[in-house]
Design a protein around this motif. Structure first.
Motif, PDB file in Angstrom:
ATOM      1  N   PRO A 145       0.820  -1.215   0.000  1.00  0.00           N
ATOM      2  CA  PRO A 145       0.000   0.000   0.000  1.00  0.00           C
ATOM      3  C   PRO A 145       0.859   1.273   0.000  1.00  0.00           C
ATOM      4  O   PRO A 145       1.925   1.313   0.618  1.00  0.00           O
ATOM      5  CB  PRO A 145      -0.814  -0.103   1.294  1.00  0.00           C
ATOM      6  CG  PRO A 145      -0.174  -1.171   2.103  1.00  0.00           C
ATOM      7  CD  PRO A 145       0.673  -2.003   1.214  1.00  0.00           C
ATOM      8  N   ALA A 146       0.389   2.285  -0.708  1.00  0.00           N
ATOM      9  CA  ALA A 146       1.114   3.557  -0.795  1.00  0.00           C
ATOM     10  C   ALA A 146       1.321   4.163   0.591  1.00  0.00           C
ATOM     11  O   ALA A 146       2.330   4.823   0.839  1.00  0.00           O
ATOM     12  CB  ALA A 146       0.364   4.529  -1.694  1.00  0.00           C
ATOM     13  N   GLU A 147       0.385   3.948   1.491  1.00  0.00           N
ATOM     14  CA  GLU A 147       0.480   4.505   2.854  1.00  0.00           C
ATOM     15  C   GLU A 147       1.640   3.908   3.642  1.00  0.00           C
ATOM     16  O   GLU A 147       2.080   4.489   4.631  1.00  0.00           O
ATOM     17  CB  GLU A 147      -0.822   4.277   3.623  1.00  0.00           C
ATOM     18  CG  GLU A 147      -2.032   4.926   3.003  1.00  0.00           C
ATOM     19  CD  GLU A 147      -2.571   4.183   1.774  1.00  0.00           C
ATOM     20  OE1 GLU A 147      -3.100   4.863   0.883  1.00  0.00           O
ATOM     21  OE2 GLU A 147      -2.441   2.950   1.691  1.00  0.00           O
ATOM     22  N   SER A 148       2.155   2.742   3.222  1.00  0.00           N
ATOM     23  CA  SER A 148       3.255   2.114   3.965  1.00  0.00           C
ATOM     24  C   SER A 148       4.629   2.606   3.513  1.00  0.00           C
ATOM     25  O   SER A 148       5.646   2.254   4.106  1.00  0.00           O
ATOM     26  CB  SER A 148       3.179   0.589   3.816  1.00  0.00           C
ATOM     27  OG  SER A 148       3.463   0.214   2.479  1.00  0.00           O
ATOM     28  N   VAL A 149       4.672   3.438   2.482  1.00  0.00           N
ATOM     29  CA  VAL A 149       5.958   3.967   2.006  1.00  0.00           C
ATOM     30  C   VAL A 149       6.499   4.956   3.030  1.00  0.00           C
ATOM     31  O   VAL A 149       5.815   5.898   3.415  1.00  0.00           O
ATOM     32  CB  VAL A 149       5.802   4.646   0.622  1.00  0.00           C
ATOM     33  CG1 VAL A 149       7.102   5.322   0.206  1.00  0.00           C
ATOM     34  CG2 VAL A 149       5.356   3.636  -0.416  1.00  0.00           C
ATOM     35  N   GLU A 150       7.734   4.699   3.486  1.00  0.00           N
ATOM     36  CA  GLU A 150       8.379   5.601   4.446  1.00  0.00           C
ATOM     37  C   GLU A 150       9.003   6.774   3.706  1.00  0.00           C
ATOM     38  O   GLU A 150       9.587   6.598   2.645  1.00  0.00           O
ATOM     39  CB  GLU A 150       9.487   4.868   5.203  1.00  0.00           C
ATOM     40  CG  GLU A 150       9.013   3.866   6.214  1.00  0.00           C
ATOM     41  CD  GLU A 150      10.196   3.268   6.952  1.00  0.00           C
ATOM     42  OE1 GLU A 150      10.899   4.044   7.650  1.00  0.00           O
ATOM     43  OE2 GLU A 150      10.417   2.067   6.809  1.00  0.00           O
TER      44      GLU A 150
END
Length: 167
Positions: A145-150
């Protein structure tokens, strides 16, 4: 001066490229990115600018009144480029990613005496990197998921720490 240009150019281009690919993949627009590549590059750069929240210090050249506040020649002014990039008078629906946008040019690379010497190279790099996957890897997608990109944020710029993809 050369070391500053090279190091600033590398960091900014790396972050802009990875943020561009992330945005295009998240929005399902990578496959069509090459159709309007120049406009897509400008839109990505417009939305990427100002990610660190660091204002650019400048000094007023003349006396001016801005929104009811008097600024005198010589006063320090902290310029927020993202404020200009999110002005709905120049960019309708300014928070939206609209690669087809044909409105005002952005101030991503500054203006006048402060215009970035590396702007043409940066645009070329971003265009090359987002145009190639669109043509050569049409099945490219995020591995999670894009939200998990740090994100890495420092005092100068910001961008994804790593971008894991599959195809």
């Amino acid at each position: 001066m050369t070391a500053t240009i090279v190091s600033a150019g590398y960091l900014s281009a790396r972050n802009a490229i990875s943020a561009a690919v992330l945005r295009l993949l998240r929005e399902g627009r990578l496959a069509t990115a090459s159709e309007r590549l120049g406009a897509t590059v400008e839109e990505v750069l417009r939305l990427q600018s100002g990610q660190t929240g660091e204002p650019f210090p400048r000094f007023a050249q003349t006396d001016v009144e801005l929104a009811g506040t008097r600024i005198r020649a010589g006063d320090l002014v902290l310029v927020r480029l993202e404020a200009a990039h999110l002005d709905p008078r120049h960019f309708p629906d300014p928070d939206a990613f609209v690669p087809e946008r044909t409105s005002s040019p952005s101030l991503v690379f500054g203006h006048g005496a402060h215009y970035c010497l590396g702007a043409p190279l940066a645009r070329l790099e971003v265009a090359a990197v987002i145009g190639a996957p669109a043509r050569q890897l049409p099945g490219l997608c995020l591995a999670g998921p894009a939200e998990s990109v740090e994100w890495v944020r420092d005092g100068v710029d910001a961008g994804p720490k790593a971008l894991h993809v599959t195809w």
